[in-house]
Every structure is written in structure tokens, then in C-alpha cells.
Design an enzyme around this catalytic site. Sequence first.
Site, PDB file in Angstrom:
ATOM      1  N   HIS A 117      -3.971  -4.994  -0.187  1.00  0.00           N
ATOM      2  CA  HIS A 117      -3.582  -5.517   1.125  1.00  0.00           C
ATOM      3  C   HIS A 117      -3.677  -7.045   1.099  1.00  0.00           C
ATOM      4  CE1 HIS A 117      -3.288  -1.823   3.555  1.00  0.00           C
ATOM      5  NE2 HIS A 117      -4.074  -1.344   2.611  1.00  0.00           N
ATOM      6  N   GLU A 128      -2.780  -9.125   3.278  1.00  0.00           N
ATOM      7  CA  GLU A 128      -3.159  -9.643   4.600  1.00  0.00           C
ATOM      8  C   GLU A 128      -4.653  -9.539   4.857  1.00  0.00           C
ATOM      9  OE1 GLU A 128      -1.867  -6.777   3.944  1.00  0.00           O
ATOM     10  OE2 GLU A 128      -2.447  -5.224   5.377  1.00  0.00           O
ATOM     11  N   CYS A 134       0.845  -1.206   0.000  1.00  0.00           N
ATOM     12  CA  CYS A 134       0.000   0.000   0.000  1.00  0.00           C
ATOM     13  C   CYS A 134       0.882   1.259   0.000  1.00  0.00           C
ATOM     14  CB  CYS A 134      -0.978  -0.052   1.171  1.00  0.00           C
ATOM     15  SG  CYS A 134      -2.352   1.115   0.944  1.00  0.00           S
TER      16      CYS A 134
END
Lengths: 205, 248
Positions: A184, A186, A81
Site C-alpha cells: 500500500h 498510500e 493490493c
Amino acid sequence: MNRVTIIDAGIGNLPSLVSAFNRLDLECKVVSKPEDLKTTMLTVFPGVGHWGQATSRLLESGWSNAIQEYVQRGGNLLGICLGMQLLGRTSEEAEGLGLGLLPMSTELNEAHGTRVENLGWNRVHSPEWSAHDWLGVENGRAFYFTHKYSVSPLNPQQSKLLSTDFPGVIAAVQLDNVIGVQFHPERSGKSGLDLLAKVVEWAEA
Amino acid sequence: MKRLAPVVLMKNELAFTTRSFTIDTYLGEPQNLVRIFSELDAHEIVVINLGDLNSEMMKILEAMSKGSYVPLHFAGGINSASDAALVVGLGFEKIGLELRSLDLDLPKIQSIAERVGSTSTSASISVVCNNLGDYILWDWKSGTRSSIGLQEAVNALNGSGCGELKVNSVDRDGSGLGPDIKLASQVREFTDLPLVYQGGVKTQADVDFLWSLGIDCVATGTMLSTYGPHKAALAHYPLSDEMELRWR
């Protein structure tokens, strides 16, 4: 040697990232001092927030030099990001110099002819000139994005990259031992965990 | 790409669904629900806290963040930019802020958007239909109707710095009567912001229809947290293959 190191420069969300690597059964170390960034298989550089504040913080804390030297030593780096955007040199968001590890600048999404905020899931695609899927990511796989600015590579054909179905947004870029992803991983469910596992495989190779 | 988001409504460490904003079905531990929806690969999970944002709550939020691999949205009890930054620091992607007063809440939304970024700031409005057929805001804290009209509220939020708008139909909350299409359509006309709709959604056909109207995300508690006519507590979510077909 720790297999994965996560940089805590005060500009990223760490718990979810640590949790994702733990889910992959990977040993993971968070470092909060630049001098502790040693040789490691993979270093992850997460970032959220404002370009100007982040660049000031990186410079003042010594993280800029530490990360640049780590990459020059051949260390593998994954920026996420804002961490991806900071791999470039400049941003329309604010003054301040990024790490300059990738030939790219960061621009407001609107500058690419789309609405400003990109919040949600976008499919990613390999560009037409690319003969292979990037890190085994299937064309059309969806990842979670939340950003207002996005990178614009200066010489796109010299880097490996992924585009998205959100016009003008580059999802991922790689040059040698440096990778950046705008989304992202995750927080991208199974797609994201699969990608993190692939990045680890790439770093180990 | 359109999203379907389960809503985890909670207070005092318990999750539940509501009907017309009163408790309907208890669902157990909220962090457990979040973990299940994450395992089910939900597009996003909306956590709404009706209690205080105290230290116990922060522990629960931390557990939720560690147990989720999908995006998390948190609303409830955020009173300042510092509160918002703390929750974002735990790994939550979005902070939800209810607009009940233009004077009090707009500056708060603006300051939070400046602190954590507009993409992490989601403003929400709860709406009821009055006797004249006009939509006005509802203050769920006091349980009273506001004098703020729908368009006035949306116009104010358009310039507030928030990166997303969520609209809740109070009249349809937990009813399973289907979404308020007129409300969703009106809000879509009033704003270009990414739009989330919640209220009355019962079936995937409701979700598909809202998506076709340009709603970016459909949020629902009852549809995804309960099952059957007696609303047994059961978290479920469409299979990813099924969702993939709908996205195409």
C-alpha cells in the site's frame, strides 16, 4: 485533463489514497461510474477484500470492460493490493475472472512456503536479471503489506518486477502501461509517497 | 520486519496515556497525535477508543485516516461486522477486537474476519497474573478477572480467523517497569500468528528485546507519547535512520 483518476468500484479504500495524492499536490478525481473513465494521465485501481466478490462486482457493474478498454487505448494503470491481483486472470481464493491485463495468477501465500498472512513492512528488491532499479526504487526500501494472497507471474522474466524479503511474494510487476503493486504506497510513509510521485513521473513521460 | 507502533488511547475526543488502565497523562486531540506520528514515519499507529463508536467518533476517524500516510489500527466500540466494515471503509487497515468471553466474542471475531478479511482482523487479550502465578484474562470493561486462562484464550483465537494477535499486560500498563517477558514468551509459544505486545515498555532496549523474542510489533503509549520523569506530553519516534540500523 485530470492528472490522476482513482477508480471507485466499491472494492477499495479511497480516502487514504486521495489524501496521499493531495499530499503530492496532484489533482485527483474519483470516478464511480465506468462510463466516466476517460483519458487521463494515470488511473489508479485500488482494491481490498475478496477476489470472488470483487470479480462479480467488476463484471456486473461494467468496470471490467471499461478498464480493459482504457488499457487497450494506451492508458496508464496502477493496481494496488487486490487491485494488482485483479490485473491477472485467476486466483486460488475464489472463482471468477480477473481483468487478464497481466500474465499472472494469484495464489495463497502458504503455497509459496511461507505463513499465510503477510502483515507489516517488507523490503523490496530488483531481481538479479534486472539492470535498472524499477521506477527508481532503491533496493532494500521498505513498504507496508497486508495480504493473504499474492501474484505469481507466468513469465517473470518478461515483466519488470520487484521481489520482497517475504519469501515468494512479488511486490510489484509492470508490463508496458500496466503496473501492479501488492503493498500500500498510500500507507507506506515517505517510501510510498516517493513511489507514487515516481509512478506519476512515469505516466507523464 | 519488526514494528514499533505508538498507541493513541482516546475517549470523548481526548487522547491520554493510562497506568493500570486509569488515566495518567492527557495528550490533546487524538487526530493531531495521529498526524504527528504519521509525519514521524511510525511503522503503524494503534488507535484505541474507550468511548462509543458514534457519528462524532466516525468524523474523528475519517480525519485520522486522511491525515495519516502510515497504517492505522482501530480498536474499541466495534460491535458488528457492519461497524468493522465502516471503519475499514474509512481507510483503517486493521480492526482490533478484544476477547473477553469465548461465547460472545469468538463468533464476533469470526464474522468480522469473514467480512473484512483476516489480515484486517486483529484479536487482542488483556492479561493479568493471578496469585498462583498463572496468566488469566482481564475484562477492562467490568474491571474484573475472567476465568479464561492464557493458553485457552490463545488456542481459541488461533482458529478464529483473525490475522494477528495483540496481548496487553494489564499489570505493566503505563508502569514503565519494562515488558512482561514471561508473558510475551508464553504467548509466542502458543501461536504462530503475527504477534503484538503492549505493556510496560520504557526504552528502545525493551523494544529490541521483545523483537528478539519473536514479537512482530511492540505497541506503546507512554514511551512514545510522553517525555521525562514527569511524563510531559510529547510525541516522538526513533529516526528512520536509527530504525533502519535496527532492522539490519
